[in-house]
Design an enzyme around this catalytic site. Structure first.
Site, PDB file in Angstrom:
ATOM      1  N   HIS A 380       0.824  -1.199   0.000  1.00 35.24           N
ATOM      2  CA  HIS A 380       0.000   0.000   0.000  1.00 35.24           C
ATOM      3  C   HIS A 380       0.861   1.253   0.000  1.00 35.24           C
ATOM      4  O   HIS A 380       0.558   2.237  -0.681  1.00 35.24           O
ATOM      5  CB  HIS A 380      -0.928  -0.002   1.210  1.00 35.24           C
ATOM      6  CG  HIS A 380      -2.006   1.038   1.167  1.00 35.24           C
ATOM      7  ND1 HIS A 380      -2.063   2.099   2.047  1.00 35.24           N
ATOM      8  CD2 HIS A 380      -3.078   1.185   0.347  1.00 35.24           C
ATOM      9  CE1 HIS A 380      -3.125   2.838   1.787  1.00 35.24           C
ATOM     10  NE2 HIS A 380      -3.760   2.309   0.760  1.00 35.24           N
ATOM     11  N   CYS A 381       1.942   1.217   0.751  1.00 40.84           N
ATOM     12  CA  CYS A 381       2.804   2.396   0.895  1.00 40.84           C
ATOM     13  C   CYS A 381       3.418   2.836  -0.423  1.00 40.84           C
ATOM     14  O   CYS A 381       3.765   4.011  -0.577  1.00 40.84           O
ATOM     15  CB  CYS A 381       3.934   2.114   1.881  1.00 40.84           C
ATOM     16  SG  CYS A 381       3.402   1.788   3.566  1.00 40.84           S
TER      17      CYS A 381
END
Length: 389
Positions: A380-381
């Site tokens: 996600h990052c």
């Protein structure tokens, strides 16, 4: 600058806090200003939930030896692995810092990933540096930025990495929006995309430790920050959650602990045996707030839970307490959810089953130990979705 448990130079772990004098143990933190040109009837604009249809996913190719040092090849390998997996389900555009980095990224990622060298980047954390895209329900698309400042300049204060190492990332949001050809404005607050979750239906959730923090928003009250975020996201309710300060460079981003599955439904990871007590307590505190919360539509939240791994068989014992063992840091694509596996066979399988049931989509688990361990961030990052209009 060396990390706490590795004899490498230099290299930032976004989750590891080097021991410093004066840093306390963790603390559990218990009319909007628009600040830029906005389209008419701004209230109709909203950031869709991540499960909504995507046009593409944006990523960034890490190429800075100032930031990563000898860790760089391993981080690049995980970024390429993830990009190729996402590209099986939707288009991926990888921003690289100039022609040399673009050539390197193309060789690593292959023909299924589009690489561009015209949007300069410092590092790979596109969730935190990139623009957040909004739709208006009538075919319109615009974007805004959150004024990335290297996690409250924690990259410098924690690790000694020069602030200038992130100069290109401070401008990624507007540069990428310009490349995509969409109107852009800067928010009147400072933060990161990984520090806030949104359901696309009027409700946000975030940790106070990230936003009501003098390293990002000095002099701003929680209510002022809330009003600006609600306006930008096209939402009407904020759920503030406890957070952890002083233990990771992000000041406790929400996307490693709790995520929206869709409107009215969230999932929380209760820490497994390998997580330090501070994260275990924080996860439970976040869970306890959410089970007693309602959203903007008045719905009592349905709170699903999974457990983190109990073992990390591939990770040396001395590094395990600083390893981001979060299944929650997944990226959602049009047809699949891509998360990680840690080698704990039972917990990996249980997480995969639970996430697949929640989304009704295929779940792919990758070994991203370098990104999660040395980088302290996950799938996600390093991704940012652009929604279909």
């Amino acid at each position: 600058m060396k990390t706490e448990h590795e004899d490498v130079t230099p290299g930032i772990s976004r989750r590891t806090l080097l021991t410093r004098a004066g840093v306390a143990a963790a603390a559990l933190a218990a009319g909007p200003v628009l600040g830029g040109t906005q389209p008419a009837h701004a209230a109709s604009w909203r950031v869709p939930g991540e499960e909504a249809s995507h046009k593409r996913t944006w990523m960034a190719w890490p190429s800075s030896s100032t930031i990563w040092g000898s860790l760089l090849p391993a981080i690049q390998a995980d970024i390429a692995k993830l990009a190729k997996e996402v590209a099986k389900y939707e288009p991926v555009v990888m921003c690289a810092d100039g022609s040399t980095a673009a050539s390197q990224a193309t060789n690593a990622c292959g023909s299924t990933v589009t690489v561009i060298g015209s949007v300069p980047v410092s590092d790979c954390w596109m969730r935190d540096t990139g623009p957040l895209f909004r739709v208006d329900g009538a075919g319109g698309l615009d974007a805004f930025g959150l004024n990335f400042n290297a996690w409250g300049e924690n990259a410098t204060s924690f690790y000694g990495i020069p602030a200038s190492a992130y100069d290109k990332d401070r401008a990624v949001a507007q540069n990428l929006a310009a490349y995509a050809g969409v109107p852009f404005a800067q928010a009147a607050v400072v933060g990161e995309g990984g520090g806030i979750e949104y359901d696309g239906d009027g409700t946000l959730m975030a940790t106070e430790s990230c936003w009501v923090n003098g390293n990002r928003n000095p002099g701003k009250s929680r209510s002022q920050i809330e009003a600006e975020l609600l306006s930008r996201f096209g939402a009407s309710k904020m759920i503030w959650l406890p957070g952890v300060t002083g233990y990771d460079v992000t000041d406790g981003h929400i996307d490693g602990t709790a995520r929206y599955i869709g409107p009215g439904v969230v999932m929380v990871q209760l820490a497994g045996a390998v997580r330090p007590d501070v994260w275990t307590r924080n996860a439970q505190a976040i869970h306890d707030v959410l089970v007693n919360s309602t959203d903007a539509r008045g719905r009592r939240l349905e709170v699903l839970t999974i457990e983190g791994p109990d073992t990390l068989p591939r990770i040396p014992a001395g590094r395990q307490k600083d390893f981001l063992s979060s299944y929650m840091n997944w990226t959602v694509t049009n047809q699949a959810v891509i998360t990680t596996q840690f080698g704990d066979t039972a917990k990996d399988a249980a997480a995969k089953t639970a996430i697949a049931a929640a989304y009704g989509r295929t779940v792919v688990q990758l070994n991203l130990d370098n990104l999660y361990g040395n980088g302290g961030g996950g799938a996600h990052c390093v991704t940012m979705q652009e929604p279909n209009r």
